[in-house]
Write a protein that holds these residues in place. Sequence first.
Motif, short mmCIF file in Angstrom:
data_model
loop_
_atom_site.label_atom_id
_atom_site.label_comp_id
_atom_site.label_asym_id
_atom_site.label_seq_id
_atom_site.Cartn_x
_atom_site.Cartn_y
_atom_site.Cartn_z
N GLY A 240 0.78 -1.23 0.00
CA GLY A 240 0.00 0.00 0.00
C GLY A 240 0.81 1.28 0.00
N LEU A 241 2.05 1.23 0.46
CA LEU A 241 2.84 2.45 0.60
C LEU A 241 3.89 2.65 -0.48
N VAL A 242 3.84 1.84 -1.53
CA VAL A 242 4.71 2.11 -2.68
C VAL A 242 4.20 3.37 -3.38
N GLU A 243 4.99 3.88 -4.31
CA GLU A 243 4.59 5.10 -5.01
C GLU A 243 3.43 4.86 -5.97
N THR A 244 3.24 3.59 -6.35
CA THR A 244 2.23 3.27 -7.37
C THR A 244 1.35 2.10 -6.94
N PRO A 245 0.61 2.24 -5.83
CA PRO A 245 -0.27 1.12 -5.42
C PRO A 245 -1.43 0.97 -6.40
N THR A 246 -1.52 -0.18 -7.05
CA THR A 246 -2.64 -0.42 -7.96
C THR A 246 -3.90 -0.68 -7.15
N LEU A 247 -5.01 -0.74 -7.85
CA LEU A 247 -6.28 -0.97 -7.17
C LEU A 247 -6.26 -2.29 -6.40
N ILE A 248 -5.76 -3.34 -7.03
CA ILE A 248 -5.68 -4.64 -6.37
C ILE A 248 -4.73 -4.57 -5.18
N ALA A 249 -3.55 -3.97 -5.37
CA ALA A 249 -2.57 -3.90 -4.28
C ALA A 249 -3.12 -3.10 -3.10
N ALA A 250 -3.80 -2.00 -3.39
CA ALA A 250 -4.37 -1.18 -2.31
C ALA A 250 -5.43 -1.95 -1.55
N THR A 251 -6.27 -2.69 -2.28
CA THR A 251 -7.31 -3.48 -1.63
C THR A 251 -6.71 -4.55 -0.74
N VAL A 252 -5.68 -5.24 -1.25
CA VAL A 252 -5.02 -6.28 -0.46
C VAL A 252 -4.33 -5.67 0.76
N ALA A 253 -3.72 -4.51 0.60
CA ALA A 253 -3.07 -3.84 1.73
C ALA A 253 -4.08 -3.56 2.84
N ILE A 254 -5.27 -3.09 2.46
CA ILE A 254 -6.31 -2.81 3.45
C ILE A 254 -6.79 -4.11 4.10
N LEU A 255 -7.01 -5.13 3.30
CA LEU A 255 -7.45 -6.41 3.82
C LEU A 255 -6.45 -6.97 4.83
N VAL A 256 -5.16 -6.94 4.49
CA VAL A 256 -4.13 -7.49 5.37
C VAL A 256 -4.06 -6.70 6.67
N LYS A 257 -4.17 -5.38 6.58
CA LYS A 257 -4.09 -4.56 7.80
C LYS A 257 -5.31 -4.79 8.69
N LEU A 258 -6.49 -4.90 8.09
CA LEU A 258 -7.68 -5.18 8.88
C LEU A 258 -7.61 -6.57 9.50
N THR A 259 -6.96 -7.52 8.82
CA THR A 259 -6.76 -8.85 9.40
C THR A 259 -5.93 -8.74 10.68
N ALA A 260 -4.84 -7.97 10.62
CA ALA A 260 -3.98 -7.80 11.80
C ALA A 260 -4.73 -7.13 12.94
N LEU A 261 -5.52 -6.11 12.63
CA LEU A 261 -6.27 -5.40 13.66
C LEU A 261 -7.34 -6.29 14.29
N GLU A 262 -8.07 -7.01 13.44
CA GLU A 262 -9.13 -7.87 13.95
C GLU A 262 -8.57 -8.99 14.82
N GLU A 263 -7.53 -9.65 14.34
CA GLU A 263 -6.95 -10.75 15.10
C GLU A 263 -6.33 -10.27 16.41
N SER A 264 -5.69 -9.11 16.36
CA SER A 264 -5.08 -8.57 17.58
C SER A 264 -6.13 -8.25 18.62
N MET A 265 -7.19 -7.58 18.19
CA MET A 265 -8.22 -7.15 19.14
C MET A 265 -9.04 -8.33 19.66
N ASN A 266 -9.29 -9.31 18.79
CA ASN A 266 -10.18 -10.42 19.17
C ASN A 266 -9.46 -11.55 19.91
N HIS A 267 -8.18 -11.80 19.57
CA HIS A 267 -7.55 -12.99 20.10
C HIS A 267 -6.17 -12.79 20.71
N VAL A 268 -5.36 -11.89 20.14
CA VAL A 268 -3.99 -11.75 20.63
C VAL A 268 -3.93 -10.92 21.91
N LEU A 269 -4.48 -9.73 21.88
CA LEU A 269 -4.43 -8.86 23.06
C LEU A 269 -5.16 -9.45 24.27
#
Length: 454
Positions: A240-269
């Motif tokens: 997501g933070l490259v100079e040229t995030p494509t639509l697919i790359a940006a979507t995957v970046a958001i998905l991956v980050k939300l995965t980390a947030l959800e898992e951290s809040m629900n199970h890790v923390l």
Amino acid sequence: MAHNNDDQIVNLSECFGAHRIALVIKRMMSQRSVCILGAVFLLVAALVGWKVRHEKSELRPKLALRDAPDLRSLSRSNRAEDRHRAKKLKADYDAIFAAVLERNPGLVPKWKSVPDEENGFLHWLLFLEKSRGTDGMASFDFPEDVSEILSDPEKWNAEIIKAYVEKHADLLEELTRIGLLTGQSTYGISPDRWSFMEANIAKQSAEILCADARLAAESGDGDRALLRIKAVIGLSNHQGLVETPTLIAATVAILVKLTALEESMNHVLPALDLKQEDYAQWRQVLSPDPMMKFTDFLRGEGYGGMRGLVIPVVSNNTDFSEKDHIPDPDALYDAITQGYLHAMKRAESTSYLDHWQHHVGERWFTETPENLSDQSVEIYHTLNMGWDVYSKGWARAVALFRRYDAAFAILEGREPPMEVLTGKPFVYDSQTRVLDFPDEEILEGIKADELKLP
């Protein structure tokens, strides 16, 4: 340009990749990712469904174009003539793209200076390239019991995950090493290698790292848990933070980050014995913010899509001896580029609320240029489709990130920020520890899962 007999004749939608994008999203879907994709599915729904809508409209595809030759396959071929053809095609595409950028310098991003050894995007790309199978796609072949757990964390089995991560420790260490790299840049890397990147393996990488973080937290190893989550955020940043995030790359970046947030809040923390002052470190690692601006992936899709998709397809369909051909490729390239530049300028003054309320069907690009041929008009409209829906999905993702930001503020004993679309306070029940969006009509459609604080 002359064509080989093995070039495939396909319709307009296939030439511009809708079927491939739909396949990627289908492969990403699972019980677990459906919940997360509920936050970002609007970002890609238009690209999956546009073909159906398009065929029902007055602009249904009429062109039967030749698909662009697959440079990946040609360059890896055992035949010298295939490798030579790949090299020649790449040089032709690069020359056309250089001319497009010279005429439209506004599309050129501000490049970073990142050494190769620190470039997380490059290392992720190399990992993908070495992981691709005979079908040309990269993914992990998880055992069925592991896949079931990763798809639905409610079926958690620590022993199964422990056995897998111990057996594949080298894989997790490599993913962690890549995720912990701090830089990311596409500078000097051919868009042929990154304009269309696999989504499934990024999702799988995030899931197995998060599973090991949960395993570590349950065993009291907070340091390893934090390290794995940090690596997941790094993998998100690399796309997501490259100079040229494509639509697919940006979507995957958001998905991956939300995965980390959800898992951290629900199970890790919840599995860690944390004090109030400990949450700040986790917030800094998880960084619950949107990462990108809408203009970033407009530019990224314009830049990467032009060189990686539009030019290869169009330049292989300019032969006037063919029944269907594109007679004005340069005019089309410039029209598409100017369309993206117009959309970028418009996005700079568009608020999150305006994104959320964006009327579906309202185009982001400029009106169709009058100097285009009928064939080019059809392609121009095709590439313009979907951004209205993506705009709403982007605002939805931003709203979810803001709620996680508010959750950490509460955990740290700080005043939580206001909800980003309405400016109203979030609703927090200290008894159930559930944090919810304000009960506002304008937020109808967010459809977020319950967020319960540790």
